[in-house]
Design an enzyme around this catalytic site. Structure first.
Site, PDB file in Angstrom:
ATOM      1  N   ASP A   1       9.629  11.571  19.871  1.00 16.67           N
ATOM      2  CA  ASP A   1       9.064  11.913  18.558  1.00 16.67           C
ATOM      3  C   ASP A   1       8.205  13.176  18.682  1.00 16.67           C
ATOM      4  O   ASP A   1       8.423  14.134  17.934  1.00 16.67           O
ATOM      5  CB  ASP A   1       8.274  10.726  17.994  1.00 16.67           C
ATOM      6  CG  ASP A   1       7.628  11.049  16.667  1.00 16.67           C
ATOM      7  OD1 ASP A   1       8.318  10.986  15.638  1.00 16.67           O
ATOM      8  OD2 ASP A   1       6.435  11.416  16.654  1.00 16.67           O
TER       9      ASP A   1
ATOM     10  N   SER B   1       6.412   7.765  -4.840  1.00 17.13           N
ATOM     11  CA  SER B   1       5.894   6.995  -3.716  1.00 17.13           C
ATOM     12  C   SER B   1       5.647   5.590  -4.213  1.00 17.13           C
ATOM     13  O   SER B   1       5.159   5.408  -5.338  1.00 17.13           O
ATOM     14  CB  SER B   1       4.590   7.623  -3.207  1.00 17.13           C
ATOM     15  OG  SER B   1       4.218   7.049  -1.979  1.00 17.13           O
ATOM     16  N   ARG B   2       5.997   4.590  -3.397  1.00 12.45           N
ATOM     17  CA  ARG B   2       5.845   3.221  -3.862  1.00 12.45           C
ATOM     18  C   ARG B   2       4.389   2.901  -4.151  1.00 12.45           C
ATOM     19  O   ARG B   2       4.063   2.375  -5.194  1.00 12.45           O
ATOM     20  CB  ARG B   2       6.389   2.238  -2.827  1.00 12.45           C
ATOM     21  CG  ARG B   2       7.262   1.192  -3.479  1.00 12.45           C
ATOM     22  CD  ARG B   2       7.978   0.350  -2.479  1.00 12.45           C
ATOM     23  NE  ARG B   2       8.037   0.983  -1.161  1.00 12.45           N
ATOM     24  CZ  ARG B   2       8.582   0.419  -0.102  1.00 12.45           C
ATOM     25  NH1 ARG B   2       9.113  -0.770  -0.210  1.00 12.45           N
ATOM     26  NH2 ARG B   2       8.624   1.028   1.056  1.00 12.45           N
TER      27      ARG B   2
ATOM     28  N   ILE C   1       1.304  12.663   6.455  1.00 11.91           N
ATOM     29  CA  ILE C   1       1.814  14.017   6.676  1.00 11.91           C
ATOM     30  C   ILE C   1       1.888  14.792   5.356  1.00 11.91           C
ATOM     31  O   ILE C   1       1.629  16.002   5.325  1.00 11.91           O
ATOM     32  CB  ILE C   1       3.192  13.992   7.402  1.00 11.91           C
ATOM     33  CG1 ILE C   1       3.593  15.390   7.884  1.00 11.91           C
ATOM     34  CG2 ILE C   1       4.295  13.420   6.527  1.00 11.91           C
ATOM     35  CD1 ILE C   1       2.829  15.853   9.093  1.00 11.91           C
TER      36      ILE C   1
ATOM     37  N   LYS D   1      10.968  16.467   9.695  1.00 14.89           N
ATOM     38  CA  LYS D   1      11.683  16.244  10.956  1.00 14.89           C
ATOM     39  C   LYS D   1      11.494  14.820  11.414  1.00 14.89           C
ATOM     40  O   LYS D   1      10.434  14.254  11.130  1.00 14.89           O
ATOM     41  CB  LYS D   1      11.215  17.229  12.021  1.00 14.89           C
ATOM     42  CG  LYS D   1       9.762  17.022  12.490  1.00 14.89           C
ATOM     43  CD  LYS D   1       9.683  16.423  13.862  1.00 14.89           C
ATOM     44  CE  LYS D   1       8.502  15.644  14.185  1.00 14.89           C
ATOM     45  NZ  LYS D   1       8.166  15.063  15.383  1.00 14.89           N
TER      46      LYS D   1
END
Lengths: 308, 308
Positions: free
Chosen positions: B168, B36-37, B14, B90
């Site tokens: 979702d 971010s990992r 996303i 969201k």
């Protein structure tokens, strides 16, 4: 000041056992009418429904809604539209969304709306809250275990969708800990034990945390025979606090500092009178929000069928 | 005015598909870092987690949290504590209670918190809302039907407790109708179809009402193959309105009055910039509250097991 003229809507067991005696013991109110399809109250004007009451008794200033949550929204809308102050039994609605709407309506109408949580008025709750205010809470253990056959005989609706199951008593514990803990908390994990033949859970294990990482656990169980348990144990940087017997007994360390009687409903009506006098509302949905969170996030596990 | 220095936390699909292009197209922001990992973004400073980012880049003014809701609370707490403006994908959290806490934290810290609902920024939503503002709505029919195998391949977590299942996508429809309907509404009845081998529902039928008694129905279904349906039909005293194709197409009566493209994420970042400039927050939990209400009040019905 002359007493507030009040009516009770929904004359069932809770109204007779708690609301009527509490109102009769409070000089700030005059219980002048009831609305109930089937039941009436000796010496008090009776109307068959909320709208008839509102139409025929414009002098009534406040209504206390004691009917089940499923019908409460329409009653509350009508009462607010008629300019009455409104008190709601717990839980304040069948959904969170309808309660938000009632809050907005009451605000626009300039009337008092009081969403009650009777367990918050148990004898030792205020003192527990005051003691915890400046403490650092590291852990909380809630044990709310009772025998559903003893407390809810024949009440099929509590098992149906919307009936909350074991959260019907459990929400009382949630109403206490949301009042006494100094930090907001939220569910991180939950397990709901649902009988194979029912919609509502018969037991729940809940793990919450707060922004400081406190470990808050709650066990709700409707399968407890023998002694019943409604206890909250809190670990803090100043030692342990125990709030037991449904919030009426407070222990700090090893010392029982308060052991009170049943003062919940008198406390509710004292608060309602205060809110009306100040022109304020008190609509805290936090306990119902935690229940909704538990249904949203909790894992459902099937357990053996429940037969009464 | 110089652009707001922003970082993205959680570089997944996303973020790449929507957030990065939207940010690069908005002169109010300068995308200066990501946390971010595993993933990074060419030409942008990379940090392995939120705290490292916050510690090492005090110049960053805002963060956009794109990681799953389960980890978002801790990230948001850390960012708010560091004085950053925060945007949440969201749904804004795994529970309603944690979002309330974030709202309170942001208010105390004096930073902007924006809980986004991207579907509200679909091309025709604002015009639908404006047209409905003075109308009397009598009925609403929501059809949100898609093929879960096509849109969520291999995403086991959406079926687990807390993963929301068909809500979702359904929450996108709820985010639109809570924005366009002129009256607040609430669930009166619901049925959740849950596969025998899953926690989350694969379909839901929901009946809502409002204080004027409108009949609002929603059908969410993840079993739709062939053409996909994301449509909302509204009956009013001034004729019908149809908001179709996920909110991008508006029809009044028989006339298609707007057929727009995909402008959702550019709209979100334009709004975030506006909120920051005004020193305001926008945290509307209504869509997630309706989902929680559906889990609370809805009747669960077992349907056949789902295998991908």
């Amino acid at each position: 000041m002359s007493p507030t003229s009040i009516a009770i809507v929904g004359v069932g067991k809770i109204a007779r056992d708690q609301h009527v005696p509490a109102l009769r013991g409070n000089a700030a109110f005059s219980l002048d009418a009831v609305a109930s399809r089937n039941a009436s109250l000796e010496g008090v004007a009776h109307f068959r429904d909320t709208q008839t009451l509102l139409d025929e008794r414009p002098d009534i200033q406040a209504v206390s809604l004691c009917a089940p949550p499923q019908v409460r929204y329409r009653q509350a809308c009508a009462a607010i539209a008629a300019g009455k102050h409104v008190m709601l039994e717990k839980p304040p609605g069948a959904t969170l969304s309808e309660v938000e709407d009632l809050r907005a309506q009451a605000e626009r109408a300039g009337v008092t709306l009081f969403a009650t949580w009777h367990s918050r008025y148990a004898a030792a709750v205020a003192q527990a809250r005051d003691w915890l205010r400046e403490r650092h809470v590291t852990a909380v253990e809630v044990q709310w275990k009772e025998d559903v056959r003893r407390w809810h005989p024949g009440q099929e609706w509590i098992w149906e969708a919307g009936g909350l199951g074991v959260f019907d008593p459990g929400i009382n514990a949630l109403s206490i800990i949301t009042a006494i803990l100094p930090e907001a908390f939220f569910l991180t994990q939950g397990e709901l034990a649902v009988p194979a033949n029912r919609q509502g859970p018969i037991a729940a294990t809940l793990a919450f945390s707060d922004r400081r990482g406190a470990a808050i656990r709650a066990e709700f169980d409707w399968r407890q025979t023998g002694p019943q348990t409604w206890d909250i144990h809190v670990e803090t940087d100043a030692g342990p606090l125990a709030l037991t017997q449904g919030g009426s007994c407070l222990t700090l360390g090893d010392d029982v500092v308060l052991e009170g009687g049943d003062v919940e409903y008198p406390g509710l009506y004292a608060r309602f009178a205060e809110l009306i006098a100040r022109g304020e509302s008190d609509v805290d949905v936090a306990p119902l929000r935690h229940v909704a969170d538990a249904f949203l996030l909790g894992k459902r596990v099937e357990v053996e069928a429940f037969h009464e």
